[in-house]
Design a protein around this motif. Structure first.
Motif, PDB file in Angstrom:
ATOM      1  N   CYS A 213     -66.817  -1.613  -9.323  1.00 38.13           N
ATOM      2  CA  CYS A 213     -65.834  -2.633  -9.683  1.00 38.13           C
ATOM      3  C   CYS A 213     -65.750  -3.719  -8.597  1.00 38.13           C
ATOM      4  O   CYS A 213     -65.574  -3.405  -7.408  1.00 38.13           O
ATOM      5  CB  CYS A 213     -64.456  -1.998  -9.884  1.00 38.13           C
ATOM      6  SG  CYS A 213     -63.188  -3.198 -10.372  1.00 38.13           S
ATOM      7  N   PRO A 214     -65.855  -4.983  -8.961  1.00 39.95           N
ATOM      8  CA  PRO A 214     -65.858  -6.053  -7.951  1.00 39.95           C
ATOM      9  C   PRO A 214     -64.467  -6.434  -7.451  1.00 39.95           C
ATOM     10  O   PRO A 214     -64.344  -7.239  -6.524  1.00 39.95           O
ATOM     11  CB  PRO A 214     -66.492  -7.224  -8.707  1.00 39.95           C
ATOM     12  CG  PRO A 214     -66.110  -6.991 -10.136  1.00 39.95           C
ATOM     13  CD  PRO A 214     -66.124  -5.501 -10.317  1.00 39.95           C
ATOM     14  N   TYR A 215     -63.421  -5.867  -8.064  1.00 43.91           N
ATOM     15  CA  TYR A 215     -62.060  -6.229  -7.684  1.00 43.91           C
ATOM     16  C   TYR A 215     -61.442  -5.179  -6.777  1.00 43.91           C
ATOM     17  O   TYR A 215     -61.755  -3.981  -6.880  1.00 43.91           O
ATOM     18  CB  TYR A 215     -61.196  -6.403  -8.935  1.00 43.91           C
ATOM     19  CG  TYR A 215     -61.700  -7.500  -9.840  1.00 43.91           C
ATOM     20  CD1 TYR A 215     -61.565  -8.839  -9.492  1.00 43.91           C
ATOM     21  CD2 TYR A 215     -62.353  -7.181 -11.042  1.00 43.91           C
ATOM     22  CE1 TYR A 215     -62.062  -9.851 -10.324  1.00 43.91           C
ATOM     23  CE2 TYR A 215     -62.833  -8.183 -11.867  1.00 43.91           C
ATOM     24  CZ  TYR A 215     -62.685  -9.505 -11.495  1.00 43.91           C
ATOM     25  OH  TYR A 215     -63.178 -10.491 -12.300  1.00 43.91           O
ATOM     26  N   HIS A 216     -60.552  -5.624  -5.894  1.00 44.83           N
ATOM     27  CA  HIS A 216     -59.830  -4.699  -5.021  1.00 44.83           C
ATOM     28  C   HIS A 216     -58.831  -3.913  -5.859  1.00 44.83           C
ATOM     29  O   HIS A 216     -57.994  -4.498  -6.556  1.00 44.83           O
ATOM     30  CB  HIS A 216     -59.102  -5.461  -3.921  1.00 44.83           C
ATOM     31  CG  HIS A 216     -58.258  -4.571  -3.055  1.00 44.83           C
ATOM     32  ND1 HIS A 216     -58.814  -3.615  -2.215  1.00 44.83           N
ATOM     33  CD2 HIS A 216     -56.911  -4.479  -2.913  1.00 44.83           C
ATOM     34  CE1 HIS A 216     -57.837  -2.979  -1.592  1.00 44.83           C
ATOM     35  NE2 HIS A 216     -56.675  -3.487  -2.000  1.00 44.83           N
ATOM     36  N   LEU A 217     -58.919  -2.603  -5.806  1.00 44.30           N
ATOM     37  CA  LEU A 217     -58.060  -1.733  -6.608  1.00 44.30           C
ATOM     38  C   LEU A 217     -56.950  -1.170  -5.725  1.00 44.30           C
ATOM     39  O   LEU A 217     -57.118  -0.132  -5.083  1.00 44.30           O
ATOM     40  CB  LEU A 217     -58.888  -0.610  -7.245  1.00 44.30           C
ATOM     41  CG  LEU A 217     -60.035  -1.067  -8.160  1.00 44.30           C
ATOM     42  CD1 LEU A 217     -60.882   0.116  -8.614  1.00 44.30           C
ATOM     43  CD2 LEU A 217     -59.498  -1.849  -9.356  1.00 44.30           C
ATOM     44  N   SER A 218     -55.831  -1.865  -5.685  1.00 43.94           N
ATOM     45  CA  SER A 218     -54.694  -1.402  -4.893  1.00 43.94           C
ATOM     46  C   SER A 218     -54.150  -0.104  -5.476  1.00 43.94           C
ATOM     47  O   SER A 218     -54.214   0.136  -6.691  1.00 43.94           O
ATOM     48  CB  SER A 218     -53.593  -2.462  -4.874  1.00 43.94           C
ATOM     49  OG  SER A 218     -54.065  -3.647  -4.266  1.00 43.94           O
ATOM     50  N   GLU A 219     -53.581   0.695  -4.606  1.00 38.68           N
ATOM     51  CA  GLU A 219     -53.207   2.065  -4.950  1.00 38.68           C
ATOM     52  C   GLU A 219     -52.320   2.175  -6.187  1.00 38.68           C
ATOM     53  O   GLU A 219     -52.511   3.060  -7.018  1.00 38.68           O
ATOM     54  CB  GLU A 219     -52.509   2.722  -3.752  1.00 38.68           C
ATOM     55  CG  GLU A 219     -52.293   4.212  -3.923  1.00 38.68           C
ATOM     56  CD  GLU A 219     -51.759   4.860  -2.654  1.00 38.68           C
ATOM     57  OE1 GLU A 219     -50.539   4.782  -2.445  1.00 38.68           O
ATOM     58  OE2 GLU A 219     -52.562   5.406  -1.886  1.00 38.68           O
ATOM     59  N   ASN A 220     -51.344   1.282  -6.314  1.00 35.05           N
ATOM     60  CA  ASN A 220     -50.378   1.411  -7.406  1.00 35.05           C
ATOM     61  C   ASN A 220     -50.492   0.301  -8.442  1.00 35.05           C
ATOM     62  O   ASN A 220     -49.554   0.057  -9.199  1.00 35.05           O
ATOM     63  CB  ASN A 220     -48.954   1.461  -6.837  1.00 35.05           C
ATOM     64  CG  ASN A 220     -48.709   2.730  -6.038  1.00 35.05           C
ATOM     65  OD1 ASN A 220     -48.937   3.832  -6.539  1.00 35.05           O
ATOM     66  ND2 ASN A 220     -48.290   2.588  -4.796  1.00 35.05           N
ATOM     67  N   GLU A 221     -51.640  -0.347  -8.485  1.00 35.23           N
ATOM     68  CA  GLU A 221     -51.906  -1.341  -9.519  1.00 35.23           C
ATOM     69  C   GLU A 221     -52.852  -0.731 -10.554  1.00 35.23           C
ATOM     70  O   GLU A 221     -53.419   0.347 -10.327  1.00 35.23           O
ATOM     71  CB  GLU A 221     -52.506  -2.597  -8.885  1.00 35.23           C
ATOM     72  CG  GLU A 221     -51.516  -3.345  -8.005  1.00 35.23           C
ATOM     73  CD  GLU A 221     -52.108  -4.633  -7.460  1.00 35.23           C
ATOM     74  OE1 GLU A 221     -53.291  -4.895  -7.723  1.00 35.23           O
ATOM     75  OE2 GLU A 221     -51.376  -5.365  -6.771  1.00 35.23           O
ATOM     76  N   PRO A 222     -53.036  -1.398 -11.700  1.00 32.22           N
ATOM     77  CA  PRO A 222     -53.896  -0.814 -12.734  1.00 32.22           C
ATOM     78  C   PRO A 222     -55.296  -0.487 -12.220  1.00 32.22           C
ATOM     79  O   PRO A 222     -55.912  -1.295 -11.526  1.00 32.22           O
ATOM     80  CB  PRO A 222     -53.935  -1.903 -13.812  1.00 32.22           C
ATOM     81  CG  PRO A 222     -52.656  -2.647 -13.629  1.00 32.22           C
ATOM     82  CD  PRO A 222     -52.402  -2.645 -12.154  1.00 32.22           C
ATOM     83  N   LEU A 223     -55.768   0.688 -12.581  1.00 32.30           N
ATOM     84  CA  LEU A 223     -57.111   1.117 -12.173  1.00 32.30           C
ATOM     85  C   LEU A 223     -58.187   0.362 -12.951  1.00 32.30           C
ATOM     86  O   LEU A 223     -59.171  -0.113 -12.388  1.00 32.30           O
ATOM     87  CB  LEU A 223     -57.255   2.624 -12.397  1.00 32.30           C
ATOM     88  CG  LEU A 223     -58.661   3.211 -12.256  1.00 32.30           C
ATOM     89  CD1 LEU A 223     -59.178   3.032 -10.839  1.00 32.30           C
ATOM     90  CD2 LEU A 223     -58.656   4.697 -12.647  1.00 32.30           C
TER      91      LEU A 223
END
Length: 311
Positions: A213-223
């Motif tokens: 995934c090219p986007y940063h996946l913050s812990e509590n944001e949508p996976l």
């Protein structure tokens, strides 16, 4: 709530707004159910205005007769509503009338006197185990962008491996799916929480997606993210599933939700008991889960013939 389209007295519209707010805040009904109840009561008030030849008032609701409700259901049937939709129309109206009755404004006995239209018996249409495994495989995904293909494979794998509803899968965050996770805590319909095992294959599919995934996946944001980085929408997965079933020669019943049906049916065929499957699916009532016994009737008869002393 589109009330500008409703011809009804302001007091009646205000009570309806209060009722809808209570469904959302107190009973925590799903967004789909809220939208359906809003639509059903809006249609009823519009019908009642035409039926009475004047704007519907609270006094009209107070004197509502079973015949008025039957006339509304008959009008909806003429417009194409089947028994399942008519049952939902009636459920929404009963909920609204009971709310008004608790406020001391009306008598809801008239709605209770009407028999709910008989619901058609339709069995879930699961995929075979071979079909399900093929659908969730990363090699089967059609999108030419590798991270999106991996995303689709991860979502579909969770639906089949964990029996999730598509909305539940898309609400997951990276915090829910850590690399060492062995189970998932899911909050489903009615704010009901359940714990489902997380199979290694499902976790592996998610980890593959996260790495690509090219986007940063913050812990509590949508996976799961859409192509532009926002939360992935159900319609995207449904569209990809339509393309996939066309490519694999699967029937139109092969939808994302059919993977949840497949999860339950394959567990039952493998010897799972209904109570456990009920818990895994998050069904409030065992009767909802029992529909899967109809799918697997042949296996149940085989067990009966083999196990019953007088068989």
């Amino acid at each position: 709530m589109n009330e500008i389209l409703i011809i009804a007295a302001p007091e009646l519209l205000e009570k309806r707004r209060d009722w809808l707010a209570s469904l959302s805040d107190e009973r925590r009904l799903s967004e789909n159910t809220l939208q359906a109840y809003e639509r059903d009561t809006r249609q009823f008030l519009k019908f009642l205005t035409g039926h009475l030849a004047e704007p519907a008032r609270m006094s009209d609701i107070h004197t509502l007769r079973p015949a008025d409700l039957r006339a509304f259901l008959a009008a909806r049937r003429r417009e194409g509503s089947g028994n399942r939709s008519l049952g939902r129309h009636l459920a929404g109206l009963r909920s609204f009338l009971r709310y008004l009755e608790r406020k001391g404004l009306v008598n809801a006995a008239g709605a209770s006197a009407i028999r709910t239209p008989k619901q058609p018996k339709s069995l879930p249409k699961p995929l075979s185990d071979t079909q399900a495994i093929t659908v969730v495989g990363s090699d089967a995904q059609l999108h030419e962008t590798p991270w999106i293909a991996a995303r689709d494979a991860a979502v579909l794998t969770l639906l089949y491996a964990c029996g999730l509803r598509i909305s539940e899968a898309l609400d997951l965050t990276p915090a829910d799916l850590t690399p060492d996770a062995t189970s998932l805590r899911i909050t489903g319909k009615g704010n009901k929480t359940r714990v489902v095992p997380l199979l290694p294959a499902a976790l592996a599919a998610v980890e593959t997606y996260k790495k690509l995934c090219p986007y940063h996946l913050s812990e509590n944001e949508p996976l799961f993210r859409g192509a532009r980085g926002g939360k992935l929408q159900q319609a995207i997965i449904q569209s990809e599933m339509r393309k996939l079933r066309g490519a694999l020669g699967l029937p139109e019943t092969a939808t994302p939700h059919a993977l949840r049906h497949s999860f339950a049916t394959h567990l039952l065929a493998g010897g799972g008991d209904l109570r456990t499957i009920q818990e895994l699916l998050g069904h409030a009532s065992l009767s909802t889960t029992q529909v899967y016994t109809g799918v697997d009737a042949a296996r149940l008869l085989e067990v009966y013939d083999r196990a019953h002393p007088r068989a």
